[in-house]
Design a protein around this motif. Structure first.
Motif, PDB file in Angstrom:
ATOM      1  N   ARG A 125       0.832  -1.209   0.000  1.00 31.64           N
ATOM      2  CA  ARG A 125       0.000   0.000   0.000  1.00 31.64           C
ATOM      3  C   ARG A 125       0.862   1.252   0.000  1.00 31.64           C
ATOM      4  O   ARG A 125       0.491   2.264  -0.576  1.00 31.64           O
ATOM      5  N   ALA A 126       2.011   1.184   0.667  1.00 34.88           N
ATOM      6  CA  ALA A 126       2.857   2.372   0.824  1.00 34.88           C
ATOM      7  C   ALA A 126       3.636   2.714  -0.441  1.00 34.88           C
ATOM      8  O   ALA A 126       4.009   3.876  -0.632  1.00 34.88           O
ATOM      9  N   ASP A 127       3.908   1.760  -1.298  1.00 36.07           N
ATOM     10  CA  ASP A 127       4.756   2.010  -2.473  1.00 36.07           C
ATOM     11  C   ASP A 127       4.300   3.209  -3.293  1.00 36.07           C
ATOM     12  O   ASP A 127       5.082   4.106  -3.588  1.00 36.07           O
ATOM     13  N   GLY A 128       3.050   3.239  -3.669  1.00 32.44           N
ATOM     14  CA  GLY A 128       2.538   4.346  -4.476  1.00 32.44           C
ATOM     15  C   GLY A 128       2.589   5.667  -3.730  1.00 32.44           C
ATOM     16  O   GLY A 128       2.896   6.712  -4.309  1.00 32.44           O
ATOM     17  N   ALA A 132       4.833   8.949  -4.929  1.00 31.32           N
ATOM     18  CA  ALA A 132       4.163  10.237  -5.143  1.00 31.32           C
ATOM     19  C   ALA A 132       4.735  11.306  -4.219  1.00 31.32           C
ATOM     20  O   ALA A 132       4.930  12.450  -4.639  1.00 31.32           O
ATOM     21  N   ARG A 133       5.022  10.964  -2.983  1.00 29.73           N
ATOM     22  CA  ARG A 133       5.584  11.943  -2.043  1.00 29.73           C
ATOM     23  C   ARG A 133       6.968  12.414  -2.481  1.00 29.73           C
ATOM     24  O   ARG A 133       7.292  13.590  -2.341  1.00 29.73           O
ATOM     25  N   LEU A 134       7.775  11.509  -3.008  1.00 31.56           N
ATOM     26  CA  LEU A 134       9.102  11.907  -3.477  1.00 31.56           C
ATOM     27  C   LEU A 134       8.983  12.884  -4.646  1.00 31.56           C
ATOM     28  O   LEU A 134       9.672  13.910  -4.686  1.00 31.56           O
ATOM     29  N   ARG A 135       8.123  12.562  -5.597  1.00 30.70           N
ATOM     30  CA  ARG A 135       7.930  13.459  -6.749  1.00 30.70           C
ATOM     31  C   ARG A 135       7.422  14.830  -6.306  1.00 30.70           C
ATOM     32  O   ARG A 135       7.909  15.862  -6.771  1.00 30.70           O
ATOM     33  N   ARG A 136       6.447  14.848  -5.401  1.00 32.40           N
ATOM     34  CA  ARG A 136       5.906  16.124  -4.929  1.00 32.40           C
ATOM     35  C   ARG A 136       6.940  16.907  -4.130  1.00 32.40           C
ATOM     36  O   ARG A 136       6.999  18.138  -4.220  1.00 32.40           O
ATOM     37  N   ALA A 137       7.780  16.220  -3.367  1.00 36.93           N
ATOM     38  CA  ALA A 137       8.830  16.905  -2.596  1.00 36.93           C
ATOM     39  C   ALA A 137       9.788  17.628  -3.534  1.00 36.93           C
ATOM     40  O   ALA A 137      10.150  18.787  -3.301  1.00 36.93           O
ATOM     41  N   LEU A 138      10.197  16.963  -4.598  1.00 34.53           N
ATOM     42  CA  LEU A 138      11.116  17.594  -5.541  1.00 34.53           C
ATOM     43  C   LEU A 138      10.453  18.752  -6.277  1.00 34.53           C
ATOM     44  O   LEU A 138      11.100  19.767  -6.550  1.00 34.53           O
ATOM     45  N   GLU A 139       9.179  18.628  -6.583  1.00 28.30           N
ATOM     46  CA  GLU A 139       8.481  19.731  -7.237  1.00 28.30           C
ATOM     47  C   GLU A 139       8.354  20.926  -6.290  1.00 28.30           C
ATOM     48  O   GLU A 139       8.561  22.063  -6.693  1.00 28.30           O
ATOM     49  N   ARG A 140       8.041  20.687  -5.025  1.00 28.71           N
ATOM     50  CA  ARG A 140       7.978  21.782  -4.049  1.00 28.71           C
ATOM     51  C   ARG A 140       9.345  22.443  -3.889  1.00 28.71           C
ATOM     52  O   ARG A 140       9.453  23.666  -3.815  1.00 28.71           O
ATOM     53  N   MET A 141      10.375  21.623  -3.843  1.00 26.02           N
ATOM     54  CA  MET A 141      11.732  22.167  -3.731  1.00 26.02           C
ATOM     55  C   MET A 141      12.042  23.044  -4.943  1.00 26.02           C
ATOM     56  O   MET A 141      12.574  24.144  -4.805  1.00 26.02           O
ATOM     57  N   ARG A 142      11.713  22.559  -6.131  1.00 25.24           N
ATOM     58  CA  ARG A 142      11.951  23.336  -7.342  1.00 25.24           C
ATOM     59  C   ARG A 142      11.229  24.675  -7.280  1.00 25.24           C
ATOM     60  O   ARG A 142      11.814  25.730  -7.535  1.00 25.24           O
ATOM     61  N   GLN A 143       9.962  24.646  -6.910  1.00 19.56           N
ATOM     62  CA  GLN A 143       9.177  25.881  -6.837  1.00 19.56           C
ATOM     63  C   GLN A 143       9.793  26.861  -5.843  1.00 19.56           C
ATOM     64  O   GLN A 143       9.917  28.054  -6.141  1.00 19.56           O
TER      65      GLN A 143
END
Length: 151
Positions: A125-128, A132-143
């Protein structure tokens, strides 16, 4: 149960030194890492190998606490950590590579889910969620980094 490993990458329009310094400031972790409610030093050292942090997080609706210690420090190329204590052993790393006029940032997390059938069910259950959290973290960092960048 086998280790679970996840990696996300994102190009950010800043130099590697800027990205490294931003990540190395522990106060930025809760700004981008979803589910983190606290990331506080538990030693006088807050940078470099040996710095230790108490981290409170929530995963799949379950809150838990862990102690993380920085175990690699290679400015501006990367830094890494491992859990010192906590319910779920984990380790991870940030890596920075100059790419064109910016930096390719990668974030990797690996963890050992609890054993047994329940651990396997929770890990599946945690894999997805983790991806998703890793991708969103990098996008927030970029912003954040690109909006803070001087003109």
């Amino acid at each position: 149960m086998a280790e679970r490993r996840f990696t996300a990458r994102r190009v950010i329009g800043v130099r590697p030194e800027v990205a490294f310094d931003w990540v190395a400031d522990y106060r930025n972790a809760p700004r981008v890492l979803e589910g983190i409610s606290e990331w506080q030093p538990v030693s006088s050292r807050t940078r470099a190998v040996g710095a230790r942090f108490r981290v409170r997080m929530n995963a799949l609706g379950v809150g838990y606490e862990t102690t993380l210690v920085l175990d690699s420090w290679d400015p501006p190329r990367g830094l890494g950590w491992r859990s010192e204590r906590g319910l779920v052993p984990q380790r991870g790393a940030w890596r920075f590579r100059a790419l064109g006029g910016g930096t390719e940032v990668s974030l990797e997390i690996a963890y050992d889910p609890p054993g047994g059938a329940l651990g396997g069910l929770l890990a599946a259950r945690a894999d997805g969620v983790v991806r998703a959290r890793l991708r969103r973290a990098l996008e927030r960092m970029r912003q954040q980094l690109e909006s803070e960048r001087p003109p």
